[in-house]
Design an enzyme around this catalytic site. Structure first.
Site, short mmCIF file in Angstrom:
data_model
loop_
_atom_site.label_atom_id
_atom_site.label_comp_id
_atom_site.label_asym_id
_atom_site.label_seq_id
_atom_site.Cartn_x
_atom_site.Cartn_y
_atom_site.Cartn_z
CB SER B 14 -1.07 -1.37 10.14
OG SER B 14 -0.16 -1.07 11.15
NE ARG B 39 0.10 3.09 1.63
CZ ARG B 39 0.87 2.44 2.51
NH1 ARG B 39 1.34 3.07 3.57
NH2 ARG B 39 1.15 1.18 2.35
CG HIS B 42 -1.58 2.63 7.49
ND1 HIS B 42 -0.48 3.42 7.24
CD2 HIS B 42 -1.12 1.59 8.22
CE1 HIS B 42 0.59 2.87 7.80
NE2 HIS B 42 0.23 1.76 8.40
#
Lengths: 216, 216
Positions: B14, B39, B42
């Site tokens: 990812s 993040r 993500h």
């Protein structure tokens, strides 16, 4: 700037803005899906969901007396507790269950897969809400091939790996077996989206208009 | 389709995709903010956050031994518990505290405002992470005018009413008093974004690369 402090006023004004902007964008949502789509936009400020949210068998989504299974404690903690109580529902997430962790380790799979198997065995007619783990969707689709018939599948994981594919797989299975489903096609979604969809359905079933448990 | 089942593999793949797509879009993130921005993308699959995330005093964000206050139990439940433990941190959400509910009623304000006042009194040097309630941001800015100096403010509510304004207000206050802050300007954000930012900082401080507690 007008200052709103009452949760119900903020809610109403937000929904008014969302309706107006959907109209500006030329997007019309069928009446029976409107509450869900608007609440997801409300939870994300992302109008893309008006296009990606896909419904299978939209009529049978009354959550009275249902058991709800989530794949994260985060989604679980986002569900309106007063609504659950009012409707006689119960909600569980088995991700932190020691038996689930052990089963995942033993079978070399993810805890999300083990948690779905665990839940499907105990609550085969539950609402399965998956906001995080695409592996849970592949497992649910597999279990549906073996006869599992959930009351509803909410398939809204977010991410870059296996997410798009997992959602297409569960959509295919739900269409095949006429299992009601709400799927956010594409990469976007998440625990807040799963909770927003559940809350939209719960508020509707409970006849609650304002999010009494949000506490802005 | 290559199937990834190990959380660490999914995580790595990812992050590789996110880095590649940021590059394709011509977006460069300064090194000290990279973990946080990636993040959040993500957790949302939304590259808009690469533009809206705004940092004040980016250097002082080591979370060792810090107390973390969130404005929702959902954000609290999304924080990596092993990281908290490893760093000697503690995390609280006071939204469901009976004293907070009573104070909100008495003062005719939101529970979020009352919860921030309650937390600021007890943990004035805490990390305040607001993923839901813009009213909490106005209150924090007001408390900062009276001397409150949080270790860090994470200001990422989502929504349509008072949200943009609340974020601008706290950004102004944090810049004025040189209080470290991470703000998602605009409408977008949410509890998952707040948790993602906290986890990025926690993983970095704890030297943890993979989200051991996510359990895909």
């Amino acid at each position: 700037m007008k200052t709103y402090t009452r949760p119900a006023d903020i809610e109403n004004e937000s929904m008014r803005i969302i309706s107006a902007e959907l109209k500006e964008r030329g997007i019309e949502i069928p009446g029976n899906f409107e509450a869900v789509v608007k609440r997801v936009i409300h939870a994300t400020a992302d109008f893309e969901f008006a296009k990606t949210l896909t419904f299978v068998c939209g009529k049978c989504m009354d959550l009275h007396q249902k058991t709800i299974i989530t794949d994260t404690n985060m989604a679980l903690s986002g569900i309106s507790k007063p609504s659950l109580q009012k409707l006689g529902c119960e909600a569980f997430c088995f991700m932190a269950d020691p038996g689930v962790a052990a089963a995942a380790k033993e079978n070399g799979t993810t805890r999300a897969v083990a948690a779905m198997e665990y839940a499907a065995e105990r609550y085969p007619g539950a609402v399965f809400a998956v906001g995080n783990a695409p592996t849970a969707l592949f497992k649910l689709a597999e279990l549906m091939e073996c006869g599992l018939r959930p009351a509803l599948v909410i398939a809204v994981p977010v991410g870059f790996v296996n997410v798009v594919e997992g959602k297409e797989e569960i959509l295919r299975a739900c269409r095949k077996y006429e299992v009601p489903a709400i799927v956010a096609r594409g990469r976007k979604g998440g625990s807040t989206v799963a909770a927003a969809i559940l809350n939209a359905l719960l508020y509707e079933a409970a006849g609650m208009l304002a999010p009494e448990s949000r506490g802005w």
